[in-house]
Enzyme design. Structure first.
Site, PDB file in Angstrom:
ATOM      1  N   ARG A  32      56.855 -12.518  19.643  1.00 34.75           N
ATOM      2  CA  ARG A  32      56.705 -11.130  19.198  1.00 34.75           C
ATOM      3  C   ARG A  32      55.950 -10.264  20.198  1.00 34.75           C
ATOM      4  NH1 ARG A  32      55.756 -10.872  12.931  1.00 34.75           N
ATOM      5  NH2 ARG A  32      57.332 -12.327  12.189  1.00 34.75           N
ATOM      6  N   ASP A 140      52.214   1.786   4.606  1.00 33.40           N
ATOM      7  CA  ASP A 140      52.231   0.529   5.357  1.00 33.40           C
ATOM      8  C   ASP A 140      51.356   0.708   6.587  1.00 33.40           C
ATOM      9  OD1 ASP A 140      54.336  -2.056   5.284  1.00 33.40           O
ATOM     10  OD2 ASP A 140      53.389  -1.715   7.230  1.00 33.40           O
TER      11      ASP A 140
HETATM   12  C1  SAM Z   1      56.712  -8.772   3.707  1.00 32.01           C
HETATM   13  S1  SAM Z   1      56.458  -7.023   3.728  1.00 32.01           S
HETATM   14  C2  SAM Z   1      56.512  -6.672   2.004  1.00 32.01           C
HETATM   15  C3  SAM Z   1      57.349  -5.452   1.705  1.00 32.01           C
HETATM   16  C4  SAM Z   1      57.517  -5.140   0.219  1.00 32.01           C
HETATM   17  N1  SAM Z   1      56.252  -4.924  -0.433  1.00 32.01           N
HETATM   18  C5  SAM Z   1      58.285  -6.238  -0.473  1.00 32.01           C
HETATM   19  O1  SAM Z   1      57.706  -7.008  -1.258  1.00 32.01           O
HETATM   20  O2  SAM Z   1      59.487  -6.357  -0.238  1.00 32.01           O
HETATM   21  C6  SAM Z   1      54.715  -6.947   4.101  1.00 32.01           C
HETATM   22  C7  SAM Z   1      54.278  -5.597   4.675  1.00 32.01           C
HETATM   23  O3  SAM Z   1      52.850  -5.537   4.657  1.00 32.01           O
HETATM   24  C8  SAM Z   1      52.434  -4.733   5.741  1.00 32.01           C
HETATM   25  N2  SAM Z   1      51.007  -4.966   5.992  1.00 32.01           N
HETATM   26  C9  SAM Z   1      50.414  -6.050   6.532  1.00 32.01           C
HETATM   27  N3  SAM Z   1      49.094  -5.882   6.601  1.00 32.01           N
HETATM   28  C10 SAM Z   1      48.831  -4.659   6.069  1.00 32.01           C
HETATM   29  C11 SAM Z   1      47.642  -3.908   5.859  1.00 32.01           C
HETATM   30  N4  SAM Z   1      46.441  -4.381   6.213  1.00 32.01           N
HETATM   31  N5  SAM Z   1      47.748  -2.685   5.306  1.00 32.01           N
HETATM   32  C12 SAM Z   1      48.957  -2.181   4.943  1.00 32.01           C
HETATM   33  N6  SAM Z   1      50.122  -2.845   5.122  1.00 32.01           N
HETATM   34  C13 SAM Z   1      50.053  -4.072   5.675  1.00 32.01           C
HETATM   35  C14 SAM Z   1      53.364  -5.173   6.865  1.00 32.01           C
HETATM   36  O4  SAM Z   1      53.436  -4.203   7.893  1.00 32.01           O
HETATM   37  C15 SAM Z   1      54.682  -5.371   6.122  1.00 32.01           C
HETATM   38  O5  SAM Z   1      55.529  -4.262   6.241  1.00 32.01           O
END
Ligand code: SAM
Length: 275
Positions: A32, A140
């Site tokens: 990545r 996000d």
């Molecule tokens: C696997 S996705 C989940 C998306 C959606 N909630 C779902 O369940 O389909 C996880 C997301 O969390 C975000 N993320 C990770 N750490 C974070 C943080 N500290 N604050 C906000 N978003 C975060 C990532 O960028 C990613 O887009």
């Protein structure tokens, strides 16, 4: 990647985002972060770790953190929380009345499928909501996914994952081989960059919070901290939805599971309010 540069990058990413990187994820980091090395003209990960500590390190740290987020999402993911939301909304709307909008938050919204799923439910239920307005916020940590979410443009593959054909036809238009969300649905949602580790109070009070499939990447103290901060932003009769592999158990007593509902929580001490 040397253990030293791995440890440096992992510590940086954890402090900025909460994401925990395990030693066996070294290969994932290399894959990545490869494009960042190339773009920055850096020879190896030692050089990256050094650059991160120098001037301009802040901007680079943001890019490194973003590159290590996992953004997997789909429409109506796991089904059940959305079915519960359908049952919950008429009561919540009646409790608010026409003057007060319902506020719904897709925290860690990734490319927006969760927020658009919520918007489709609200559109479908509009006749039962007695004119109650609804505002949806999607946030996000990654600017790249927030930008994509705002665009509301999805591939054939993405709309085939979880989106019923009748909703595709109703809310999307095909444009240049992609599926564009219709303006009325897009207008229901505001997408913003927000870190869950930051102060959540400026976001205000929410009737519904979806915080799904992000806590799994955090350690227990970070999960507890985020859950407690979210409990403080949840309306007394509001509901918090977590992902299928996530729970509040052992992390906080400010949230309790709704009886018979996996992954749906209300604030502790509010038993009679959220059915
Ligand atoms: C696997 S996705 C989940 C998306 C959606 N909630 C779902 O369940 O389909 C996880 C997301 O969390 C975000 N993320 C990770 N750490 C974070 C943080 N500290 N604050 C906000 N978003 C975060 C990532 O960028 C990613 O887009």
């Amino acid at each position: 990647m040397t253990p030293r540069s791995f440890a440096f990058i992992a510590a940086l990413v954890k402090s900025r985002s909460g994401l925990v990187l395990a030693a066996e994820q070294g290969y994932m980091l290399e894959t990545r972060l490869g494009p960042i090395l190339k773009r920055e003209g850096l020879a190896d990960f030692e050089a990256l770790a050094e650059r991160l500590q120098g001037p301009g390190g802040h901007r680079l740290a943001e890019a490194v953190t973003e590159a290590l987020t996992t953004n997997e999402s789909s429409f109506f993911r796991d089904g059940r929380p959305f079915e519960h939301l359908r049952r919950l909304l008429p009561g919540l709307a009646a409790a608010r009345g026409a003057g007060m909008p319902l506020r719904l938050w897709s925290a860690a919204c990734s490319t927006g499928q969760e927020a658009y799923s919520i918007a489709m439910i609200l559109a479908e239920l509009a006749p039962q909501l007695g004119g109650c307005r609804a505002d949806i916020l999607g946030t996000d940590i990654s600017q790249a996914v927030v930008t994509r979410a705002r665009q509301g443009r999805f591939s054939q593959f993405e709309v085939q994952r979880g989106l019923p054909a009748r909703l595709l036809v109703r809310h999307f238009r095909q444009e240049e081989g992609r599926w564009q969300v219709a303006p009325d649905l897009r207008e229901m949602i505001r997408f913003e960059r927000w870190n869950l580790l930051a102060d959540l109070r400026p976001l205000g009070r929410f009737d519904v919070i979806f915080c799904r499939n992000v806590l799994i990447y955090f350690d227990a103290p970070t999960k507890a901290r985020v859950l407690e901060a979210m409990a403080a932003q949840l309306a007394p009769d509001g509901v918090l939805y977590l992902g299928g592999a996530e729970t509040v158990l052992g992390l906080t007593d400010r949230l309790v599971a709704l009886p018979g509902e996996r992954g749906a929580y209300r604030r502790a001490g509010m038993a009679a309010l959220a059915g």
